[in-house]
Design an enzyme around this catalytic site. Sequence first.
Site, PDB file in Angstrom:
ATOM      1  N   LYS A 114      29.567  58.976  40.888  1.00  0.00           N
ATOM      2  CA  LYS A 114      28.479  59.386  39.998  1.00  0.00           C
ATOM      3  C   LYS A 114      27.955  60.752  40.377  1.00  0.00           C
ATOM      4  O   LYS A 114      27.662  61.579  39.523  1.00  0.00           O
ATOM      5  CB  LYS A 114      27.331  58.375  40.059  1.00  0.00           C
ATOM      6  CG  LYS A 114      27.603  57.138  39.245  1.00  0.00           C
ATOM      7  CD  LYS A 114      26.326  56.410  38.969  1.00  0.00           C
ATOM      8  CE  LYS A 114      26.605  55.124  38.215  1.00  0.00           C
ATOM      9  NZ  LYS A 114      25.433  54.286  38.085  1.00  0.00           N
ATOM     10  N   LYS A 196      38.247  52.645  34.968  1.00  0.00           N
ATOM     11  CA  LYS A 196      37.575  51.385  34.639  1.00  0.00           C
ATOM     12  C   LYS A 196      36.956  51.481  33.242  1.00  0.00           C
ATOM     13  O   LYS A 196      36.421  52.528  32.872  1.00  0.00           O
ATOM     14  CB  LYS A 196      36.480  51.187  35.690  1.00  0.00           C
ATOM     15  CG  LYS A 196      35.661  49.957  35.558  1.00  0.00           C
ATOM     16  CD  LYS A 196      34.542  49.967  36.594  1.00  0.00           C
ATOM     17  CE  LYS A 196      33.319  50.665  36.047  1.00  0.00           C
ATOM     18  NZ  LYS A 196      32.068  50.342  36.732  1.00  0.00           N
ATOM     19  N   LYS A 199      30.814  51.682  29.876  1.00  0.00           N
ATOM     20  CA  LYS A 199      29.977  52.030  28.732  1.00  0.00           C
ATOM     21  C   LYS A 199      29.521  53.479  28.759  1.00  0.00           C
ATOM     22  O   LYS A 199      29.021  53.992  27.787  1.00  0.00           O
ATOM     23  CB  LYS A 199      28.778  51.102  28.690  1.00  0.00           C
ATOM     24  CG  LYS A 199      28.077  50.957  30.018  1.00  0.00           C
ATOM     25  CD  LYS A 199      27.326  49.644  30.086  1.00  0.00           C
ATOM     26  CE  LYS A 199      26.778  49.442  31.487  1.00  0.00           C
ATOM     27  NZ  LYS A 199      26.251  48.151  31.747  1.00  0.00           N
TER      28      LYS A 199
HETATM   29  P1  AMP Z   1      27.029  47.213  35.362  1.00  0.00           P
HETATM   30  O1  AMP Z   1      27.208  47.328  33.913  1.00  0.00           O
HETATM   31  O2  AMP Z   1      27.558  48.393  36.118  1.00  0.00           O
HETATM   32  O3  AMP Z   1      25.638  46.808  35.757  1.00  0.00           O
HETATM   33  O4  AMP Z   1      27.967  46.009  35.793  1.00  0.00           O
HETATM   34  C1  AMP Z   1      27.602  44.680  35.578  1.00  0.00           C
HETATM   35  C2  AMP Z   1      28.692  43.756  36.034  1.00  0.00           C
HETATM   36  O5  AMP Z   1      29.862  43.934  35.225  1.00  0.00           O
HETATM   37  C3  AMP Z   1      29.127  43.979  37.484  1.00  0.00           C
HETATM   38  O6  AMP Z   1      29.390  42.725  38.076  1.00  0.00           O
HETATM   39  C4  AMP Z   1      30.400  44.764  37.332  1.00  0.00           C
HETATM   40  O7  AMP Z   1      31.255  44.580  38.429  1.00  0.00           O
HETATM   41  C5  AMP Z   1      30.995  44.192  36.045  1.00  0.00           C
HETATM   42  N1  AMP Z   1      31.862  45.171  35.355  1.00  0.00           N
HETATM   43  C6  AMP Z   1      31.490  46.366  34.843  1.00  0.00           C
HETATM   44  N2  AMP Z   1      32.544  47.014  34.298  1.00  0.00           N
HETATM   45  C7  AMP Z   1      33.623  46.205  34.479  1.00  0.00           C
HETATM   46  C8  AMP Z   1      35.030  46.305  34.141  1.00  0.00           C
HETATM   47  N3  AMP Z   1      35.527  47.364  33.503  1.00  0.00           N
HETATM   48  N4  AMP Z   1      35.836  45.271  34.480  1.00  0.00           N
HETATM   49  C9  AMP Z   1      35.343  44.183  35.116  1.00  0.00           C
HETATM   50  N5  AMP Z   1      34.055  44.031  35.465  1.00  0.00           N
HETATM   51  C10 AMP Z   1      33.181  45.022  35.151  1.00  0.00           C
END
Ligand code: AMP
Length: 331
Positions: A114, A196, A199
């Site tokens: 980031k 990955k 969003k």
């Molecule tokens: P975040 O949106 O960064 O708060 O992520 C929320 C949850 O979603 C966390 O447990 C992440 O590890 C999971 N996550 C986010 N992006 C992915 C992805 N591309 N594949 C699998 N898990 C994800």
Amino acid sequence: MKRVLSGIKPTGTLTLGNYLGAIKQFVKLQRKMTDCEFYLFVADMHAITTRQVPSELRKRSLDIAAMYLACGLDKERTILFIQSEINEHVELGYILQSNVYMGELERMTQFKDKAQKQETSITASLFTYPALMAADIILYDADYVPVGDDQKQHLELTRTIASRFNNYYGDFFTVPEPIIPEVGARIMDLQNPEKKMSKSEENDKGYITMFDDAETIRRKIRSAVTDSEGVIRFDPQNQQGLANLLTIYASATDRDIEDIVNQYKDSSYKDFKEDLGEVIVNLLVPIQEKYNEIIKSQELQDLLDRGRDIASDYAFKKMRKCKKKIGLGRK
Ligand code: AMP
Ligand code: TRP
């Protein structure tokens, strides 16, 4: 009773990656682990480590809470709450900042990525984020934390911090264990399968959001990058894009990848993608319908109130004892 805990940051829209990597696993665990308690929260304090528009942040926080429920969480067995409504997260976060080293925080790949992307205006809280995340978890003595692969390093640091605290002050916090799904822990970008699915990507063809309509889902899957080999097999080294689509299929349907490869081994990419499009449409459209009901309901507000009260009660007692152990305050 054992406790399972997880959280999601309300930044950007929820993606299929969030669903398959985190939300779906949480729901599955809840069905399996009938003797556990489930804590689930919207990590809005984590969201403000980068600039947010206030009205959008508030809307997204509620969206996530509603989406969790729409995905099939058991309302009775889930303590659902919003992080910022419980003061103790930040209080313990500060204490844990005093139990983690700069060198450890500097090694976090999520921070490095980031910081590299942003280059300027990197906030201090983005750097200390893992201390707050550790606080989110050990404040409630969580035993298990289901997350996607990208959070593994933060969980390891959480364990280090908790153990360090326990070693110095005497056993006090439960050292949590991560639960990372075998399939679906890392869903990749549809346009660039080396990254990955996220969003925050600019190219919206690379990710499917939980709110995309059926036609958009079909179109995004259809235009997903594959390769020129033209043979359906699971080869993440040489056919990264296809391997990602197979993973999505397997994770969405709870089937083995091998089984899917077998079914499609004589098919064209085009036919496989058509079917996968339908799989995702059939998965997401019913969730969206439920979400539309829940987001407007008083029940959502009531559940968040109840979650706040229960979590707050635990957090308050834990922090009183914690401060006493450290020697803070008069008694
Ligand atoms: P975040 O949106 O960064 O708060 O992520 C929320 C949850 O979603 C966390 O447990 C992440 O590890 C999971 N996550 C986010 N992006 C992915 C992805 N591309 N594949 C699998 N898990 C994800
Ligand atoms: N840091 C996590 C993410 O970016 C979200 C999060 C915050 C979290 N606190 C947590 C996840 C505690 C699990 C447990 O995805």
